[in-house]
Design a protein around this motif. Structure first.
Motif, mmCIF file in Angstrom:
data_model
loop_
_atom_site.group_PDB
_atom_site.id
_atom_site.type_symbol
_atom_site.label_atom_id
_atom_site.label_comp_id
_atom_site.label_asym_id
_atom_site.label_seq_id
_atom_site.Cartn_x
_atom_site.Cartn_y
_atom_site.Cartn_z
ATOM 1 N N ALA A 39 5.163 6.247 -14.456
ATOM 2 C CA ALA A 39 5.960 5.631 -13.389
ATOM 3 C C ALA A 39 6.013 6.515 -12.148
ATOM 4 O O ALA A 39 5.988 6.010 -11.026
ATOM 5 C CB ALA A 39 7.368 5.338 -13.896
ATOM 6 N N ASP A 40 6.094 7.839 -12.329
ATOM 7 C CA ASP A 40 6.141 8.734 -11.173
ATOM 8 C C ASP A 40 4.842 8.676 -10.380
ATOM 9 O O ASP A 40 4.861 8.694 -9.149
ATOM 10 C CB ASP A 40 6.413 10.182 -11.610
ATOM 11 C CG ASP A 40 7.857 10.397 -12.011
ATOM 12 O OD1 ASP A 40 8.704 9.529 -11.709
ATOM 13 O OD2 ASP A 40 8.152 11.446 -12.617
ATOM 14 N N ALA A 41 3.714 8.608 -11.073
ATOM 15 C CA ALA A 41 2.426 8.522 -10.372
ATOM 16 C C ALA A 41 2.335 7.212 -9.587
ATOM 17 O O ALA A 41 1.878 7.202 -8.439
ATOM 18 C CB ALA A 41 1.272 8.633 -11.360
ATOM 19 N N GLY A 48 2.856 7.038 -0.806
ATOM 20 C CA GLY A 48 1.729 7.457 0.019
ATOM 21 C C GLY A 48 1.158 6.318 0.844
ATOM 22 O O GLY A 48 0.888 6.474 2.040
ATOM 23 N N ALA A 49 0.985 5.160 0.219
ATOM 24 C CA ALA A 49 0.456 3.999 0.940
ATOM 25 C C ALA A 49 1.432 3.559 2.040
ATOM 26 O O ALA A 49 1.017 3.223 3.154
ATOM 27 C CB ALA A 49 0.202 2.852 -0.033
ATOM 28 N N ARG A 50 2.711 3.595 1.726
ATOM 29 C CA ARG A 50 3.726 3.209 2.714
ATOM 30 C C ARG A 50 3.740 4.178 3.890
ATOM 31 O O ARG A 50 3.777 3.768 5.053
ATOM 32 C CB ARG A 50 5.095 3.172 2.041
ATOM 33 C CG ARG A 50 6.239 2.854 2.975
ATOM 34 C CD ARG A 50 7.538 2.799 2.174
ATOM 35 N NE ARG A 50 8.678 2.571 3.017
ATOM 36 C CZ ARG A 50 9.642 3.466 3.229
ATOM 37 N NH1 ARG A 50 9.589 4.644 2.659
ATOM 38 N NH2 ARG A 50 10.656 3.172 3.997
ATOM 39 N N LEU A 51 3.694 5.493 3.603
ATOM 40 C CA LEU A 51 3.724 6.474 4.682
ATOM 41 C C LEU A 51 2.466 6.377 5.545
ATOM 42 O O LEU A 51 2.548 6.478 6.769
ATOM 43 C CB LEU A 51 3.885 7.891 4.124
ATOM 44 C CG LEU A 51 4.069 8.989 5.167
ATOM 45 C CD1 LEU A 51 5.305 8.718 6.026
ATOM 46 C CD2 LEU A 51 4.164 10.348 4.494
ATOM 47 N N ALA A 52 1.308 6.145 4.930
ATOM 48 C CA ALA A 52 0.074 5.982 5.707
ATOM 49 C C ALA A 52 0.191 4.783 6.651
ATOM 50 O O ALA A 52 -0.209 4.852 7.817
ATOM 51 C CB ALA A 52 -1.126 5.821 4.778
ATOM 52 N N ALA A 53 0.774 3.690 6.171
ATOM 53 C CA ALA A 53 0.970 2.511 7.021
ATOM 54 C C ALA A 53 1.968 2.798 8.145
ATOM 55 O O ALA A 53 1.764 2.365 9.289
ATOM 56 C CB ALA A 53 1.452 1.328 6.180
ATOM 57 N N ASN A 79 17.302 13.648 1.814
ATOM 58 C CA ASN A 79 16.132 12.810 1.642
ATOM 59 C C ASN A 79 15.757 12.076 2.929
ATOM 60 O O ASN A 79 16.615 11.578 3.627
ATOM 61 C CB ASN A 79 16.456 11.806 0.531
ATOM 62 C CG ASN A 79 15.279 10.978 0.131
ATOM 63 O OD1 ASN A 79 14.177 11.153 0.637
ATOM 64 N ND2 ASN A 79 15.496 10.074 -0.777
ATOM 65 N N GLY A 80 14.472 12.008 3.219
ATOM 66 C CA GLY A 80 14.032 11.187 4.338
ATOM 67 C C GLY A 80 13.101 11.909 5.280
ATOM 68 O O GLY A 80 12.592 12.983 4.985
ATOM 69 N N PHE A 81 12.889 11.295 6.428
ATOM 70 C CA PHE A 81 11.980 11.816 7.445
ATOM 71 C C PHE A 81 12.371 11.222 8.781
ATOM 72 O O PHE A 81 13.173 10.287 8.841
ATOM 73 C CB PHE A 81 10.527 11.473 7.102
ATOM 74 C CG PHE A 81 10.319 10.032 6.717
ATOM 75 C CD1 PHE A 81 10.094 9.060 7.681
ATOM 76 C CD2 PHE A 81 10.369 9.644 5.394
ATOM 77 C CE1 PHE A 81 9.907 7.732 7.332
ATOM 78 C CE2 PHE A 81 10.176 8.313 5.030
ATOM 79 C CZ PHE A 81 9.945 7.356 6.001
ATOM 80 N N THR A 82 11.825 11.778 9.858
ATOM 81 C CA THR A 82 12.149 11.267 11.184
ATOM 82 C C THR A 82 10.886 11.074 12.015
ATOM 83 O O THR A 82 9.934 11.854 11.906
ATOM 84 C CB THR A 82 13.083 12.216 11.961
ATOM 85 O OG1 THR A 82 12.446 13.487 12.077
ATOM 86 C CG2 THR A 82 14.406 12.369 11.279
ATOM 87 N N TRP A 96 12.789 7.638 2.060
ATOM 88 C CA TRP A 96 11.787 7.398 1.027
ATOM 89 C C TRP A 96 12.259 6.266 0.125
ATOM 90 O O TRP A 96 13.455 6.001 0.026
ATOM 91 C CB TRP A 96 11.582 8.659 0.182
ATOM 92 C CG TRP A 96 11.133 9.854 0.944
ATOM 93 C CD1 TRP A 96 11.868 10.975 1.207
ATOM 94 C CD2 TRP A 96 9.858 10.063 1.557
ATOM 95 N NE1 TRP A 96 11.119 11.857 1.941
ATOM 96 C CE2 TRP A 96 9.890 11.323 2.164
ATOM 97 C CE3 TRP A 96 8.699 9.305 1.658
ATOM 98 C CZ2 TRP A 96 8.803 11.854 2.856
ATOM 99 C CZ3 TRP A 96 7.618 9.831 2.345
ATOM 100 C CH2 TRP A 96 7.663 11.079 2.933
ATOM 101 N N LEU A 97 11.329 5.623 -0.536
ATOM 102 C CA LEU A 97 11.685 4.578 -1.497
ATOM 103 C C LEU A 97 12.349 5.183 -2.728
ATOM 104 O O LEU A 97 13.240 4.596 -3.312
ATOM 105 C CB LEU A 97 10.435 3.793 -1.909
ATOM 106 C CG LEU A 97 9.744 3.021 -0.786
ATOM 107 C CD1 LEU A 97 8.441 2.424 -1.279
ATOM 108 C CD2 LEU A 97 10.652 1.952 -0.228
ATOM 109 N N ASP A 98 11.881 6.353 -3.144
ATOM 110 C CA ASP A 98 12.432 7.065 -4.297
ATOM 111 C C ASP A 98 13.138 8.314 -3.781
ATOM 112 O O ASP A 98 12.543 9.117 -3.072
ATOM 113 C CB ASP A 98 11.305 7.453 -5.255
ATOM 114 C CG ASP A 98 11.810 8.017 -6.563
ATOM 115 O OD1 ASP A 98 12.777 8.812 -6.542
ATOM 116 O OD2 ASP A 98 11.239 7.691 -7.619
#
Length: 152
Positions: A39-41, A48-53, A79-82, A96-98
């Motif tokens: 599940a973690d993978a 990763g796919a979401r961040l690339a988009a 948690n998160g990013f800007t 993040w989603l997780d």
């Protein structure tokens, strides 16, 4: 009247019956292995796919508006990013989603997403627990998933 001797019924299984059972067990084991994927993978690949988009969306917006857009993970505030440089109405998420996901820019303090068409080679490492995934770009193409030891 002549009667044929009774055939003695053999007890046990035929080779064909045993092969069919072994084949059924093998198929069931293979399907179970696929169903029990880590599940973690899976979650890390999704992140990763979401961040690339999100990077490509912010990059396109940066080029269209002619403004510098930077990305960096949050460190002190959890948690998160800007995304800096974009207006609040840009609609890009900052979480993040997780909640266990952590991001780290490799080799620089931030990711520069534009406004120049060529942004330079950049890498981001994403982690959930001990799992790691690296997104990278050569500066011309989009961000893609690479093995942690590879260069873009």
């Amino acid at each position: 009247m002549w009667q044929s001797p009774k055939r003695a019924r053999s007890r046990g299984f035929t080779l064909l019956e045993l092969l069919v059972v072994v084949m059924i067990i093998g198929i069931a084991a293979g399907m179970t292995t696929l169903a029990l994927r880590d599940a973690d993978a899976s979650r890390l690949e999704e992140e990763g796919a979401r961040l690339a988009a999100l990077f490509e969306s912010a990059r396109a917006r940066s080029r269209a508006e002619g403004i510098e857009v930077l990305w960096q993970p949050k460190r002190e505030q959890g948690n998160g990013f800007t995304f800096t440089g974009l207006s609040q109405s840009a609609g890009l998420p900052n979480q993040w989603l997780d909640e266990r996901t952590r991001g780290e820019v490799i080799g620089a303090p931030v990711i520069r997403l534009g406004p120049e068409p060529v942004i330079g080679a950049q890498r981001v490492a994403l982690r959930i627990e001990e799992r790691q995934l690296v997104l990278a770009t050569d500066g011309l193409g989009p961000f893609v998933v690479v093995a942690p030891e590879q260069s873009p």
